[in-house]
Design an enzyme around this catalytic site. Structure first.
Site, PDB file in Angstrom:
ATOM      1  N   ASN A  60       0.866  -1.177   0.000  1.00  0.00           N
ATOM      2  CA  ASN A  60       0.000   0.000   0.000  1.00  0.00           C
ATOM      3  C   ASN A  60       0.899   1.222   0.000  1.00  0.00           C
ATOM      4  O   ASN A  60       1.523   1.529   1.013  1.00  0.00           O
ATOM      5  CB  ASN A  60      -0.907  -0.028   1.240  1.00  0.00           C
ATOM      6  CG  ASN A  60      -1.745   1.230   1.357  1.00  0.00           C
ATOM      7  OD1 ASN A  60      -1.814   2.029   0.420  1.00  0.00           O
ATOM      8  ND2 ASN A  60      -2.381   1.412   2.513  1.00  0.00           N
ATOM      9  N   TRP A  61       0.940   1.900  -1.137  1.00  0.00           N
ATOM     10  CA  TRP A  61       1.875   3.017  -1.279  1.00  0.00           C
ATOM     11  C   TRP A  61       1.391   4.299  -0.609  1.00  0.00           C
ATOM     12  O   TRP A  61       2.123   5.281  -0.558  1.00  0.00           O
ATOM     13  CB  TRP A  61       2.154   3.277  -2.752  1.00  0.00           C
ATOM     14  CG  TRP A  61       3.105   2.298  -3.369  1.00  0.00           C
ATOM     15  CD1 TRP A  61       3.724   1.239  -2.742  1.00  0.00           C
ATOM     16  CD2 TRP A  61       3.572   2.281  -4.717  1.00  0.00           C
ATOM     17  NE1 TRP A  61       4.526   0.583  -3.613  1.00  0.00           N
ATOM     18  CE2 TRP A  61       4.460   1.191  -4.840  1.00  0.00           C
ATOM     19  CE3 TRP A  61       3.327   3.076  -5.833  1.00  0.00           C
ATOM     20  CZ2 TRP A  61       5.105   0.888  -6.044  1.00  0.00           C
ATOM     21  CZ3 TRP A  61       3.956   2.770  -7.027  1.00  0.00           C
ATOM     22  CH2 TRP A  61       4.840   1.687  -7.130  1.00  0.00           C
ATOM     23  N   LYS A  62       0.124   4.319  -0.186  1.00  0.00           N
ATOM     24  CA  LYS A  62      -0.421   5.526   0.463  1.00  0.00           C
ATOM     25  C   LYS A  62      -0.133   6.740  -0.448  1.00  0.00           C
ATOM     26  O   LYS A  62      -0.250   6.608  -1.659  1.00  0.00           O
ATOM     27  CB  LYS A  62       0.177   5.661   1.868  1.00  0.00           C
ATOM     28  CG  LYS A  62      -0.009   4.358   2.667  1.00  0.00           C
ATOM     29  CD  LYS A  62       0.334   4.448   4.109  1.00  0.00           C
ATOM     30  CE  LYS A  62       0.078   3.080   4.754  1.00  0.00           C
ATOM     31  NZ  LYS A  62       0.272   3.097   6.197  1.00  0.00           N
ATOM     32  N   HIS A  99      -9.332   1.580   5.128  1.00  0.00           N
ATOM     33  CA  HIS A  99      -8.027   1.668   5.796  1.00  0.00           C
ATOM     34  C   HIS A  99      -8.165   2.592   7.008  1.00  0.00           C
ATOM     35  O   HIS A  99      -8.901   3.573   6.975  1.00  0.00           O
ATOM     36  CB  HIS A  99      -6.972   2.207   4.824  1.00  0.00           C
ATOM     37  CG  HIS A  99      -5.584   2.049   5.355  1.00  0.00           C
ATOM     38  ND1 HIS A  99      -5.054   2.920   6.293  1.00  0.00           N
ATOM     39  CD2 HIS A  99      -4.636   1.111   5.129  1.00  0.00           C
ATOM     40  CE1 HIS A  99      -3.836   2.512   6.604  1.00  0.00           C
ATOM     41  NE2 HIS A  99      -3.552   1.419   5.915  1.00  0.00           N
ATOM     42  N   GLU A 113      -6.332   4.826   8.135  1.00  0.00           N
ATOM     43  CA  GLU A 113      -6.028   6.245   7.875  1.00  0.00           C
ATOM     44  C   GLU A 113      -7.245   6.950   7.285  1.00  0.00           C
ATOM     45  O   GLU A 113      -7.503   8.120   7.577  1.00  0.00           O
ATOM     46  CB  GLU A 113      -4.800   6.346   6.949  1.00  0.00           C
ATOM     47  CG  GLU A 113      -3.526   6.001   7.710  1.00  0.00           C
ATOM     48  CD  GLU A 113      -2.427   5.376   6.872  1.00  0.00           C
ATOM     49  OE1 GLU A 113      -2.458   5.464   5.626  1.00  0.00           O
ATOM     50  OE2 GLU A 113      -1.518   4.773   7.486  1.00  0.00           O
ATOM     51  N   GLU A 157      -5.261  -4.887  10.481  1.00  0.00           N
ATOM     52  CA  GLU A 157      -4.144  -3.985  10.753  1.00  0.00           C
ATOM     53  C   GLU A 157      -4.345  -3.299  12.101  1.00  0.00           C
ATOM     54  O   GLU A 157      -5.121  -2.342  12.199  1.00  0.00           O
ATOM     55  CB  GLU A 157      -4.057  -2.904   9.666  1.00  0.00           C
ATOM     56  CG  GLU A 157      -3.852  -3.440   8.268  1.00  0.00           C
ATOM     57  CD  GLU A 157      -3.275  -2.385   7.320  1.00  0.00           C
ATOM     58  OE1 GLU A 157      -2.213  -2.639   6.767  1.00  0.00           O
ATOM     59  OE2 GLU A 157      -3.878  -1.313   7.168  1.00  0.00           O
ATOM     60  N   GLY A 212       3.196   1.797  10.623  1.00  0.00           N
ATOM     61  CA  GLY A 212       4.223   2.823  10.475  1.00  0.00           C
ATOM     62  C   GLY A 212       5.023   3.097  11.740  1.00  0.00           C
ATOM     63  O   GLY A 212       5.723   4.098  11.833  1.00  0.00           O
ATOM     64  N   SER A 223       3.757  -2.650  10.005  1.00  0.00           N
ATOM     65  CA  SER A 223       5.219  -2.808  10.115  1.00  0.00           C
ATOM     66  C   SER A 223       5.706  -4.176   9.643  1.00  0.00           C
ATOM     67  O   SER A 223       6.614  -4.753  10.244  1.00  0.00           O
ATOM     68  CB  SER A 223       5.674  -2.519  11.551  1.00  0.00           C
ATOM     69  OG  SER A 223       5.363  -1.178  11.901  1.00  0.00           O
ATOM     70  N   GLY A 239       2.942  -1.308   4.071  1.00  0.00           N
ATOM     71  CA  GLY A 239       3.132   0.108   3.752  1.00  0.00           C
ATOM     72  C   GLY A 239       4.578   0.398   3.390  1.00  0.00           C
ATOM     73  O   GLY A 239       5.047   0.043   2.304  1.00  0.00           O
ATOM     74  N   GLY A 240       5.294   0.996   4.328  1.00  0.00           N
ATOM     75  CA  GLY A 240       6.660   1.483   4.111  1.00  0.00           C
ATOM     76  C   GLY A 240       7.578   0.552   3.342  1.00  0.00           C
ATOM     77  O   GLY A 240       8.241   0.980   2.384  1.00  0.00           O
TER      78      GLY A 240
END
Ligand code: 13P
Length: 245
Positions: free
Chosen positions: A9-11, A92, A94, A164, A170, A210, A231-232
């Site tokens: 997920n590149w956000k 999500h 966020e 999640e 993150g 993470s 993510g990251g």
């Protein structure tokens, strides 16, 4: 046997040129993967990502639940389908925390995505306060029940659920694999309770929060964890390849 599914997920990361660069480095190396793997890229680069990717799923990170209309800044599922996309992330944390996503809109979006023959990746997960108060089970069960309201048995078999824990996103604080397993088992049991055992056995459940090349093996070795939403670590070509391989 459920096929693993790992989605990056590149956000709100990567420009157009960075997106092209990623696929040049990664796509060819994914030709022989035995799992489903892909990335959820920002709307503006979806068409381009689709063009540059032959071996990866390209997913959207959100959608609107109406087919069309006066919704400035929104993107319909029809538009995503027209790009030949197959997967859309919904709910999500966020979006729930910063953009007013609710269990009700998650449900409406999921139903719309399924109606168009596409697959929603439905996110759920608790806050740190809820985790510390031992409310995880109650929170995820309620999110799942509300997200799946009115979705029929055949459709629900195709969905992906991403568990999640918000406090693990993150932060570098991955949930201990056995605890993540327990929550994913709770989610599967809830699906069994809402539908039946056969349905619960085919729904794929990802863990997210993470996930890195160093911890993914242990997480995916758990019986109820069928993949990851990353993510990251999905932004960097080398790390992404390590994750999916
Ligand atoms: P991180 O892998 O950066 O913790 O992000 C997880 C996530 O939110 C994926 O949707």
């Amino acid at each position: 046997m459920r096929k693993p599914i790992i989605i990056g997920n590149w956000k709100m990361y990567k420009t157009t040129s960075e997106t092209i660069d990623f696929f040049k480095k990664v796509d060819h190396a994914c030709a022989d993967l035995k799992i489903d793997a892909g990335v959820a890229v920002p709307f503006v680069n979806l068409a381009l990502a689709k063009q540059h990717s032959h071996n990866l799923i390209i997913a959207a990170q959100n959608c609107h639940y109406e087919d069309l209309g006066a919704f400035t800044g929104e993107i319909s599922v029809n538009m995503l389908k027209d790009l030949k996309l197959t997967h859309v992330i919904v709910g999500h944390s966020e979006r729930r925390q910063m953009f007013n996503e609710t269990n009700e809109t998650v449900n409406l979006k999921s139903k719309k995505i399924l109606a168009k023959g596409m697959i929603p990746i439905i996110c759920c997960g608790e806050t740190i306060e809820q985790y510390e108060k031992n409310q995880t089970q109650q929170v995820v069960e309620s999110q799942i029940e509300k997200a799946l309201q009115g979705i029929n048995l055949e459709d629900v078999k195709t969905i992906v659920i991403a568990y999640e824990p918000i406090w693990a996103i993150g932060t570098g604080k991955t949930m201990i694999a056995e605890i993540a397993q327990n929550v994913c088992a709770i989610i599967r049991a809830k699906i069994e309770n809402l539908y039946d055992e056969a349905v619960a056995n085919v729904v794929r459940i990802q863990y997210g929060g993470s996930v890195k090349p160093e911890n993914i093996k242990k997480l995916l070795a758990q019986p109820d964890i069928d993949g990851a939403l990353v993510g990251g670590a999905s932004l960097e070509p080398k790390a992404f390849l390590l994750l999916v391989k």
